[in-house]
Design an enzyme around this catalytic site. Structure first.
Site, PDB file in Angstrom:
ATOM      1  N   HIS A  31      -4.018 -29.199  46.765  1.00  0.00           N
ATOM      2  CA  HIS A  31      -4.128 -28.553  45.760  1.00  0.00           C
ATOM      3  C   HIS A  31      -2.428 -27.834  45.834  1.00  0.00           C
ATOM      4  CE1 HIS A  31      -8.320 -29.346  45.570  1.00  0.00           C
ATOM      5  NE2 HIS A  31      -8.176 -28.360  46.372  1.00  0.00           N
ATOM      6  N   ARG A  55     -10.928 -17.702  44.623  1.00  0.00           N
ATOM      7  CA  ARG A  55     -11.212 -18.319  43.269  1.00  0.00           C
ATOM      8  C   ARG A  55     -10.440 -17.791  41.714  1.00  0.00           C
ATOM      9  NH1 ARG A  55     -15.609 -23.180  40.682  1.00  0.00           N
ATOM     10  NH2 ARG A  55     -15.949 -21.099  39.806  1.00  0.00           N
ATOM     11  N   TYR A  94      -6.368 -31.451  39.886  1.00  0.00           N
ATOM     12  CA  TYR A  94      -6.844 -31.367  38.666  1.00  0.00           C
ATOM     13  C   TYR A  94      -6.924 -29.914  37.378  1.00  0.00           C
ATOM     14  CZ  TYR A  94      -8.320 -26.991  41.421  1.00  0.00           C
ATOM     15  OH  TYR A  94      -8.688 -25.544  42.182  1.00  0.00           O
ATOM     16  N   HIS A 179     -14.213 -33.851  41.148  1.00  0.00           N
ATOM     17  CA  HIS A 179     -14.579 -32.168  41.468  1.00  0.00           C
ATOM     18  C   HIS A 179     -14.987 -32.415  42.887  1.00  0.00           C
ATOM     19  CE1 HIS A 179     -14.188 -28.193  42.914  1.00  0.00           C
ATOM     20  NE2 HIS A 179     -12.885 -28.297  42.184  1.00  0.00           N
ATOM     21  N   ARG A 182     -21.303 -30.177  41.838  1.00  0.00           N
ATOM     22  CA  ARG A 182     -21.599 -29.232  40.429  1.00  0.00           C
ATOM     23  C   ARG A 182     -20.579 -29.103  39.212  1.00  0.00           C
ATOM     24  NH1 ARG A 182     -17.191 -25.612  42.172  1.00  0.00           N
ATOM     25  NH2 ARG A 182     -17.051 -25.710  44.783  1.00  0.00           N
ATOM     26  N   HIS A 205     -14.963 -33.293  47.239  1.00  0.00           N
ATOM     27  CA  HIS A 205     -15.049 -32.042  47.712  1.00  0.00           C
ATOM     28  C   HIS A 205     -17.369 -31.244  47.807  1.00  0.00           C
ATOM     29  CE1 HIS A 205     -12.054 -29.777  45.341  1.00  0.00           C
ATOM     30  NE2 HIS A 205     -11.721 -29.689  46.784  1.00  0.00           N
ATOM     31  N   HIS A 242     -14.076 -31.085  53.306  1.00  0.00           N
ATOM     32  CA  HIS A 242     -14.675 -30.065  53.505  1.00  0.00           C
ATOM     33  C   HIS A 242     -16.196 -30.968  54.568  1.00  0.00           C
ATOM     34  CE1 HIS A 242     -11.792 -28.005  51.946  1.00  0.00           C
ATOM     35  NE2 HIS A 242     -12.372 -27.628  50.773  1.00  0.00           N
ATOM     36  N   ASP A 293      -4.697 -28.969  52.368  1.00  0.00           N
ATOM     37  CA  ASP A 293      -6.049 -27.715  51.284  1.00  0.00           C
ATOM     38  C   ASP A 293      -4.727 -26.517  50.435  1.00  0.00           C
ATOM     39  OD1 ASP A 293      -7.841 -26.993  49.009  1.00  0.00           O
ATOM     40  OD2 ASP A 293      -9.011 -26.739  50.688  1.00  0.00           O
TER      41      ASP A 293
HETATM   42  C1  NGQ Z   1     -10.166 -26.218  44.608  1.00  0.00           C
HETATM   43  N1  NGQ Z   1     -11.009 -25.541  46.978  1.00  0.00           N
HETATM   44  O1  NGQ Z   1     -10.903 -27.127  43.205  1.00  0.00           O
HETATM   45  O2  NGQ Z   1      -9.268 -25.876  44.673  1.00  0.00           O
HETATM   46  C2  NGQ Z   1     -11.628 -25.655  45.457  1.00  0.00           C
HETATM   47  C3  NGQ Z   1     -11.656 -24.341  44.841  1.00  0.00           C
HETATM   48  C4  NGQ Z   1     -13.611 -24.680  43.325  1.00  0.00           C
HETATM   49  C5  NGQ Z   1     -11.294 -25.447  47.699  1.00  0.00           C
HETATM   50  N2  NGQ Z   1     -13.002 -25.130  47.759  1.00  0.00           N
HETATM   51  C6  NGQ Z   1     -12.038 -24.580  43.420  1.00  0.00           C
HETATM   52  N3  NGQ Z   1     -10.621 -25.154  48.727  1.00  0.00           N
HETATM   53  O3  NGQ Z   1     -13.670 -25.668  44.439  1.00  0.00           O
HETATM   54  O4  NGQ Z   1     -14.316 -24.812  42.791  1.00  0.00           O
HETATM   55 ZN    ZN Z   2      -9.934 -28.950  48.064  1.00  0.00          ZN
END
Ligand code: NGQ
Ligand code: ZN
Length: 421
Positions: A31, A55, A94, A179, A182, A205, A242, A293
């Site tokens: 990202h 977050r 995103y 994404h 969820r 993810h 992950h 990441d």
């Molecule tokens: C992200 N990052 O989309 O940047 C995610 C966090 C989420 C990581 N999980 C946000 N490392 O998963 O809602």
């Molecule tokens: Zn990520």
């Protein structure tokens, strides 16, 4: 499509003039914007700080970007990746719209900023525009700060179409990212998957946090990976990012599917995710690669080292990531990461190479058989001297050829992003 076999028999390290040549490494998860907040989320904000409070901090940073700052930050990041030995990046993107959620005049403006950064720096890019629709498994609407991530299925597919027109000469491909379970309702997932070209790469993810496993069980009666394996034709085109929390059946299911797991050891440690079951997954013959990441570290050395060290700490043993064919941990790790690259990225990257500096103290007296172990497991001095991507030399004498152009723009952009933060 079937997974390519691990290349344990391929020559990994070759001696060249003044150095040791290795294949370039694919970074399976990025990202880019998060590079600008590396080190800025390490203060307590809550007595129970967690992934979810991180977050919130990350969302505050995400809210400040525009195409210009995204280009500046991504360019610096890609310079750092190339200098570290990553020659391909999978960008899980995103931040699509303006902060209030309205599309830019060009709805692909933020994507194009990333494409431009990759072109300017010479890294291969698998751009993965992300489908993001809901704020949770219960289908709740996006929160205020998530609005700029959102799409409907139609506008999302139009974005992919617009970007495909940019695909070129093996340096840029467009894939698809969901994404997370969820953030994408089941029917939308099916609609998008059905509309993709047959060879499109798909990244998602999954199962990073225990909370996500619990919510999935509550809403869908299955664990996330279990649900995904039952509801999508997961195969070698897929990369599961992950996959931290797996039961035995899920672990065996991923390994058998041919999908790649993108493990991001430094970010997973930083966020308190948990340890991916790497030893068990290797024993099951699963495909895997690494990602930086959130970019709290931009170094394949550190990702691979901590992938191995996590298992040593857990098992109180040494030398976990080895195979009968490859007793060297460093070589086995590099072989593993290389074996998954073309499935996960869609690029055949035989032309990409990095050269480690034979004059580096960490390689004093080295022979081909121990270069990988010395590189991955000794010290912290950068040893990459030269990098070629698709025949173009982008790093010479350890420095990216555009380093001095990119850094001032990055400094200026970060200054703007942090103003009033
Ligand atoms: C992200 N990052 O989309 O940047 C995610 C966090 C989420 C990581 N999980 C946000 N490392 O998963 O809602
Ligand atoms: Zn990520």
């Amino acid at each position: 499509m079937t997974a390519r076999p691990a290349r344990d028999d391929a020559v990994l390290v070759q001696q060249v003039d003044g150095g040791w040549r290795l294949p370039g490494i694919a970074n399976l998860h990025s990202h880019a914007f998060q590079r600008a907040m590396a080190g800025l989320a390490e203060r307590q904000t809550h007595p129970e700080d967690s992934f979810w409070t991180w977050r919130d901090t990350m969302y505050r940073m995400a809210a400040r970007f525009d195409p210009d700052t995204l280009h500046a930050v991504a360019s610096q990041l890609y310079v750092e990746m190339l200098e570290a030995g990553y020659t391909t990046v999978c960008e899980f993107h995103y931040l699509h719209h303006a902060p209030d959620g309205r599309a830019y005049d060009d709805p692909a403006a933020m994507s194009r900023a990333l494409v431009q950064a990759a072109r300017d720096t010479g890294i291969r890019l698998l751009l993965l525009p992300v489908l993001y629709m809901t704020g949770g498994f219960d289908g709740r609407p996006l929160g205020e700060r998530q609005k700029r991530f959102g799409h409907g299925v139609d506008t999302y597919l139009r974005l992919l179409d617009a970007l495909r027109a940019e695909e070129e000469d093996g340096m840029l491909r467009i894939g698809c990212a969901l994404h997370s379970l969820r953030a994408v309702p089941a029917d939308a997932m099916r609609a998008v998957l059905a509309a993709l070209p047959a060879d499109a790469r798909i990244h998602i993810h999954v199962a990073e946090q225990v909370g996500e496993v619990q919510d999935c069980l509550a809403m869908r009666d299955l664990r996330p990976v279990e649900w995904l394996l039952q509801n999508a034709a997961v195969d070698a085109r897929w990369t599961l990012v992950h996959a931290t929390h797996l039961d035995d059946r899920e672990l065996a299911g991923i390994a058998a599917s041919g999908a790649t797991v993108a493990i991001c050891p430094t970010t997973e440690a930083n966020l308190g995710d948990g340890l991916f079951r790497f030893g068990d997954y290797l024993a099951a013959g699963g495909a895997w690669g690494i990602g930086s990441d959130s970019h709290i570290s931009v170094s394949p050395v550190e990702e691979l080292r901590w992938l191995e060290y996590g298992q040593r700490l857990l098992r109180q043993r040494r030398n976990i990531a080895v195979s009968a064919a490859t007793p060297s941990v460093g070589e086995a790790l590099l072989h593993g990461a290389l074996a998954s690259a073309s499935n996960a990225t869609g690029f055949a990257v035989e032309d990409d190479a990095i050269v480690l500096d034979a004059g580096s103290p960490l390689l004093a007296g080295a022979g081909a058989a121990d270069v990988a172990d010395r590189w991955i497991f000794s010290g912290n001095r950068p040893a990459v001297r030269e990098v070629r991507v698709g025949g173009r030399r982008v790093v010479a004498d350890g420095m990216h050829v555009a380093r001095d152009l990119v850094l001032p723009r990055y400094r200026e952009a970060v200054g703007r992003l942090l103003q009033g933060a």
